[in-house]
Motif scaffolding. Sequence first.
Motif, PDB file in Angstrom:
ATOM      1  N   ARG A 226       3.076  -6.418   2.967  1.00 48.87           N
ATOM      2  CA  ARG A 226       4.126  -6.044   3.926  1.00 48.87           C
ATOM      3  C   ARG A 226       5.488  -6.030   3.224  1.00 48.87           C
ATOM      4  O   ARG A 226       6.306  -5.143   3.439  1.00 48.87           O
ATOM      5  CB  ARG A 226       4.142  -7.013   5.096  1.00 48.87           C
ATOM      6  CG  ARG A 226       5.156  -6.667   6.162  1.00 48.87           C
ATOM      7  CD  ARG A 226       5.103  -7.685   7.311  1.00 48.87           C
ATOM      8  NE  ARG A 226       6.021  -7.318   8.357  1.00 48.87           N
ATOM      9  CZ  ARG A 226       7.317  -7.640   8.357  1.00 48.87           C
ATOM     10  NH1 ARG A 226       7.833  -8.337   7.365  1.00 48.87           N
ATOM     11  NH2 ARG A 226       8.094  -7.255   9.346  1.00 48.87           N
ATOM     12  N   ALA A 227       5.710  -7.012   2.353  1.00 51.75           N
ATOM     13  CA  ALA A 227       6.995  -7.112   1.650  1.00 51.75           C
ATOM     14  C   ALA A 227       7.255  -5.903   0.757  1.00 51.75           C
ATOM     15  O   ALA A 227       8.404  -5.485   0.605  1.00 51.75           O
ATOM     16  CB  ALA A 227       7.039  -8.398   0.819  1.00 51.75           C
ATOM     17  N   ILE A 228       6.188  -5.338   0.190  1.00 48.73           N
ATOM     18  CA  ILE A 228       6.377  -4.184  -0.692  1.00 48.73           C
ATOM     19  C   ILE A 228       6.133  -2.863   0.028  1.00 48.73           C
ATOM     20  O   ILE A 228       6.109  -1.801  -0.593  1.00 48.73           O
ATOM     21  CB  ILE A 228       5.507  -4.288  -1.965  1.00 48.73           C
ATOM     22  CG1 ILE A 228       4.020  -4.200  -1.646  1.00 48.73           C
ATOM     23  CG2 ILE A 228       5.846  -5.548  -2.752  1.00 48.73           C
ATOM     24  CD1 ILE A 228       3.122  -4.075  -2.872  1.00 48.73           C
ATOM     25  N   GLY A 229       5.933  -2.931   1.334  1.00 47.31           N
ATOM     26  CA  GLY A 229       5.762  -1.715   2.121  1.00 47.31           C
ATOM     27  C   GLY A 229       4.398  -1.081   1.990  1.00 47.31           C
ATOM     28  O   GLY A 229       4.249   0.123   2.204  1.00 47.31           O
TER      29      GLY A 229
ATOM     30  N   ARG B 102       7.658  -1.702 -11.097  1.00 46.99           N
ATOM     31  CA  ARG B 102       7.282  -0.282 -11.052  1.00 46.99           C
ATOM     32  C   ARG B 102       8.188   0.550 -11.954  1.00 46.99           C
ATOM     33  O   ARG B 102       7.715   1.426 -12.676  1.00 46.99           O
ATOM     34  CB  ARG B 102       7.358   0.248  -9.624  1.00 46.99           C
ATOM     35  CG  ARG B 102       6.166  -0.138  -8.796  1.00 46.99           C
ATOM     36  CD  ARG B 102       6.211   0.404  -7.398  1.00 46.99           C
ATOM     37  NE  ARG B 102       6.785   1.726  -7.294  1.00 46.99           N
ATOM     38  CZ  ARG B 102       6.895   2.406  -6.179  1.00 46.99           C
ATOM     39  NH1 ARG B 102       6.458   1.888  -5.052  1.00 46.99           N
ATOM     40  NH2 ARG B 102       7.425   3.599  -6.152  1.00 46.99           N
TER      41      ARG B 102
ATOM     42  N   ASN C 278       9.809  -7.824  -2.904  1.00 44.09           N
ATOM     43  CA  ASN C 278      10.013  -6.379  -2.984  1.00 44.09           C
ATOM     44  C   ASN C 278      10.849  -6.011  -4.208  1.00 44.09           C
ATOM     45  O   ASN C 278      10.543  -5.048  -4.908  1.00 44.09           O
ATOM     46  CB  ASN C 278      10.672  -5.858  -1.707  1.00 44.09           C
ATOM     47  CG  ASN C 278      10.705  -4.346  -1.675  1.00 44.09           C
ATOM     48  OD1 ASN C 278       9.708  -3.687  -1.953  1.00 44.09           O
ATOM     49  ND2 ASN C 278      11.850  -3.799  -1.349  1.00 44.09           N
TER      50      ASN C 278
ATOM     51  N   ALA D 123      10.594 -12.348   1.133  1.00 44.85           N
ATOM     52  CA  ALA D 123      10.007 -11.006   1.174  1.00 44.85           C
ATOM     53  C   ALA D 123      10.874 -10.001   0.414  1.00 44.85           C
ATOM     54  O   ALA D 123      10.348  -9.151  -0.308  1.00 44.85           O
ATOM     55  CB  ALA D 123       9.799 -10.551   2.624  1.00 44.85           C
ATOM     56  N   SER D 124      12.180 -10.121   0.545  1.00 40.65           N
ATOM     57  CA  SER D 124      13.047  -9.185  -0.187  1.00 40.65           C
ATOM     58  C   SER D 124      12.983  -9.459  -1.690  1.00 40.65           C
ATOM     59  O   SER D 124      13.058  -8.521  -2.492  1.00 40.65           O
ATOM     60  CB  SER D 124      14.485  -9.241   0.331  1.00 40.65           C
ATOM     61  OG  SER D 124      15.065 -10.490   0.076  1.00 40.65           O
TER      62      SER D 124
ATOM     63  N   TRP E 159       8.689  -6.241  -7.251  1.00 42.78           N
ATOM     64  CA  TRP E 159       7.756  -5.116  -7.238  1.00 42.78           C
ATOM     65  C   TRP E 159       8.437  -3.829  -7.711  1.00 42.78           C
ATOM     66  O   TRP E 159       7.920  -3.111  -8.565  1.00 42.78           O
ATOM     67  CB  TRP E 159       7.172  -4.950  -5.838  1.00 42.78           C
ATOM     68  CG  TRP E 159       6.372  -3.693  -5.645  1.00 42.78           C
ATOM     69  CD1 TRP E 159       6.735  -2.607  -4.916  1.00 42.78           C
ATOM     70  CD2 TRP E 159       5.097  -3.391  -6.198  1.00 42.78           C
ATOM     71  NE1 TRP E 159       5.754  -1.648  -4.968  1.00 42.78           N
ATOM     72  CE2 TRP E 159       4.732  -2.106  -5.753  1.00 42.78           C
ATOM     73  CE3 TRP E 159       4.217  -4.084  -7.024  1.00 42.78           C
ATOM     74  CZ2 TRP E 159       3.535  -1.499  -6.108  1.00 42.78           C
ATOM     75  CZ3 TRP E 159       3.023  -3.471  -7.382  1.00 42.78           C
ATOM     76  CH2 TRP E 159       2.699  -2.198  -6.928  1.00 42.78           C
ATOM     77  N   LEU E 160       9.605  -3.540  -7.148  1.00 44.00           N
ATOM     78  CA  LEU E 160      10.316  -2.312  -7.521  1.00 44.00           C
ATOM     79  C   LEU E 160      10.728  -2.331  -8.989  1.00 44.00           C
ATOM     80  O   LEU E 160      10.609  -1.316  -9.691  1.00 44.00           O
ATOM     81  CB  LEU E 160      11.534  -2.114  -6.615  1.00 44.00           C
ATOM     82  CG  LEU E 160      11.215  -1.817  -5.149  1.00 44.00           C
ATOM     83  CD1 LEU E 160      12.505  -1.775  -4.329  1.00 44.00           C
ATOM     84  CD2 LEU E 160      10.422  -0.535  -5.000  1.00 44.00           C
TER      85      LEU E 160
ATOM     86  N   SER F 296       0.267   3.231  -2.378  1.00 42.37           N
ATOM     87  CA  SER F 296      -0.535   2.660  -1.293  1.00 42.37           C
ATOM     88  C   SER F 296      -1.533   3.702  -0.793  1.00 42.37           C
ATOM     89  O   SER F 296      -1.167   4.839  -0.571  1.00 42.37           O
ATOM     90  CB  SER F 296       0.340   2.240  -0.127  1.00 42.37           C
ATOM     91  OG  SER F 296       1.235   1.258  -0.540  1.00 42.37           O
TER      92      SER F 296
END
Length: 96
Positions: free
Chosen positions: A19-22, A75, A68, A64-65, A71-72, A88
């Motif tokens: 959920r945190a990374i969408g 990437r 994210n 959570a932020s 994660w970003l 996803s």
Amino acid sequence: MNRYEDKPFLELLDSYVLRAIGALDPDKEAILDALEVHLQEVWNLPGRWHDIVASRMRFSADQASHINMVWLTAREDGARHGAPRLRSSSRGCLSM
């Protein structure tokens, strides 16, 4: 072997991260939303399912932020180094 067998909280934690990374599948999130009252009763905690996970893990309010952001950044770093881009799938799983 099911990775979540005998580890129901691990599935909740994985869902929190997705959920945190969408990347959490909307159907999965709807199931978790429907379980909120049960989770509130089990752990005697108020809030949404993801708030309960954060509380049980003693995460900060902005965890959570942070997940994210990591994660970003990962990437972007991977893209700079030629790693295949993960996305996803319709099931909320990550794939190439």
